[in-house]
Every structure is written in C-alpha cells, then in structure tokens.
Design a protein around this motif. Structure first.
Motif, PDB file in Angstrom:
ATOM      1  N   ASN A   1       0.815  -1.215   0.000  1.00  0.00           N
ATOM      2  CA  ASN A   1       0.000   0.000   0.000  1.00  0.00           C
ATOM      3  C   ASN A   1       0.849   1.266   0.000  1.00  0.00           C
ATOM      4  N   LYS A   2       2.165   1.112  -0.096  1.00  0.00           N
ATOM      5  CA  LYS A   2       3.064   2.260  -0.090  1.00  0.00           C
ATOM      6  C   LYS A   2       3.915   2.277  -1.356  1.00  0.00           C
ATOM      7  N   PRO A   3       4.356   3.454  -1.774  1.00  0.00           N
ATOM      8  CA  PRO A   3       5.321   3.511  -2.884  1.00  0.00           C
ATOM      9  C   PRO A   3       6.610   2.793  -2.496  1.00  0.00           C
ATOM     10  N   ALA A   4       7.341   2.338  -3.491  1.00  0.00           N
ATOM     11  CA  ALA A   4       8.571   1.596  -3.223  1.00  0.00           C
ATOM     12  C   ALA A   4       9.526   2.385  -2.334  1.00  0.00           C
ATOM     13  N   ALA A   5       9.572   3.694  -2.515  1.00  0.00           N
ATOM     14  CA  ALA A   5      10.508   4.520  -1.750  1.00  0.00           C
ATOM     15  C   ALA A   5      10.169   4.567  -0.263  1.00  0.00           C
ATOM     16  N   GLU A   6       8.921   4.246   0.093  1.00  0.00           N
ATOM     17  CA  GLU A   6       8.505   4.307   1.496  1.00  0.00           C
ATOM     18  C   GLU A   6       8.548   2.949   2.181  1.00  0.00           C
ATOM     19  N   ARG A   7       8.902   1.903   1.473  1.00  0.00           N
ATOM     20  CA  ARG A   7       9.045   0.589   2.091  1.00  0.00           C
ATOM     21  C   ARG A   7      10.409   0.481   2.757  1.00  0.00           C
ATOM     22  N   THR A   8      10.501  -0.426   3.712  1.00  0.00           N
ATOM     23  CA  THR A   8      11.812  -0.701   4.279  1.00  0.00           C
ATOM     24  C   THR A   8      12.640  -1.456   3.246  1.00  0.00           C
TER      25      THR A   8
END
Length: 237
Positions: free
Chosen positions: A29-36
């Motif tokens: 549910n998050k953009p790739a840049a906001e994932r760990t």
C-alpha cells in the motif's frame, strides 16, 4: 494447511485480512521509496521470480487464497489440481536457497482431470474468433494467447482464429477505440465472410479515434512467446 488447497473451509480470513497481512509484510500500500529495505527486497524477489509486476501481487495472492479454495471445495472434491513439484525457480538473489527451501506440493491426478473437464478449452469453435490482448497484461499473461492458438489449431479451428495485440499494460479494459474497431471487423467477418488481419485492424483503428478518442495501440507484427517461457515447467500427474 497445504497452500495449494487455498483457504481451508473453516477459516475465517477475509480479503481485508489478507490485504492487511500483505501490507504488514510487503507494504504494497506504499510507494517503493517508502518501504523498508527488507520489504522492497521481498517485493522485488516475488516480482522477479514469479514474473509479475509488483502491482499484481495482491491480486495473485487473493486468487491463490480464495479462488484456489473455491476450486478445491466446489470443483475437485477437496483435492487440489495445483502443484509446484519440479519447478526450478529463477531470478532471486539466491536461487539455490530458494529452491531448497520453498514448500512443494504435488497436484492430485484426479483433481487435475476433474478441473480439466470443467475448464480446459477444446479448440473446437465453429464460429469466427477475434481476440485482443495487451502485451503487458499483468493478470492473463500474453503468452497464454500462444497456448490458445495451439489449442485452436489442435481442435481444427485454427483458420477461424485471428489474434490481435496492443501496447497496453492493463487487463480489464484497453482503450475506447480498440473495441469498436474489433467489433466492426468481427461483424464483417461473420456477415460477409471477410476475414480480418492484424495489419488491417491496426490501419482501421485511427478512423474510430475521432468519435471515441485516442487510444489505438495495435501491434500487428507481435507474436507472443510460448507459455512455457513465462510459466515454469513442473512435474505433472
């Protein structure tokens, strides 16, 4: 429980529950840049190994959980027609470890036979068939059309099949002018016996853009690769 049966009959998990678990694990549910870094590494491995875009992971997990359940419980008598025995997965950071550790399931022979009787096309279609597929369809891979052509030819209906392909990456809807172009060609084939060609359809599409808007993206020279190039071979009953 064995994953190849889908969700067990007495399980209470909902699609919302599954989505929440996936988001906790993969942050879909998050953009790739906001994932760990760990989440993004998992997403990339799944996409690279299973050969699907990251945006399709949720949908494929829904099918593997709920659609598998419906097939096993309502179509194949409680046994699973799905298996991955013999698959050699590729594309991960460590393929040897992946193949050594992944859970393996063998499809039940009787379930495969029952499912095939219910779903396998015969290729015996006595009317004109005109198809369209986006070459980057994330749900029904374009390579499936190669298999469908083979099935039609084996069933004696190859001459009644014309396949077209477009430069689209969606499944449920391609573009407004695509469909009237195809329907016009199909009606002419059915009513007048004029069999269309991919080249002719590509040339005719722009005339419909004045009424339906831009969106013509036919690829008349495109030929899909065999299904085996996209879906891993496996041990079959």
């Amino acid at each position: 429980y064995p994953l190849n049966i889908g969700l067990p009959r007495d399980a209470t998990m909902t699609q919302s529950d599954l989505q929440a678990r996936l988001n906790e694990c993969l942050a879909l549910n998050k953009p790739a840049a906001e994932r760990t870094a760990e989440q993004q590494a998992k997403v990339k491995t799944i996409a690279d190994v299973i050969r699907i875009p990251a945006s399709s992971i949720q949908g494929h997990m829904n099918w593997a959980t709920f659609h598998f359940r419906d097939v096993v419980q309502h179509r194949t008598g409680g046994a699973s027609p799905f298996g991955n025995r013999g698959v050699v997965y590729k594309g991960s950071p460590d393929d040897a470890a992946l193949n050594a550790g992944v859970l393996r399931y063998q499809a039940d022979p009787q379930a495969v036979a029952r499912f095939g009787q219910d779903t396998d096309p015969t290729g015996r279609i006595p009317v004109p068939v005109l198809t369209v597929k986006g070459v980057d369809d994330p749900t029904a891979f374009v390579e499936l059309d190669s298999q469908f052509k083979t099935t039609m030819e084996q069933g004696g209906s190859g001459a009644r099949l014309v396949q077209t392909f477009t430069r689209h990456n969606t499944h449920s809807y391609l573009s407004d002018p695509t469909y009237p172009t195809l329907l016009t060609a199909l009606l002419r084939w059915a009513d007048e016996g004029v069999k269309p060609t991919p080249e002719g359809i590509a040339q005719q599409c722009p005339a419909f853009e004045a009424q339906f808007g831009k969106g013509c993206a036919f690829l008349p020279a495109y030929v899909p690769a065999p299904l085996a190039s996209r879906v891993y071979d496996r041990t079959r009953p």
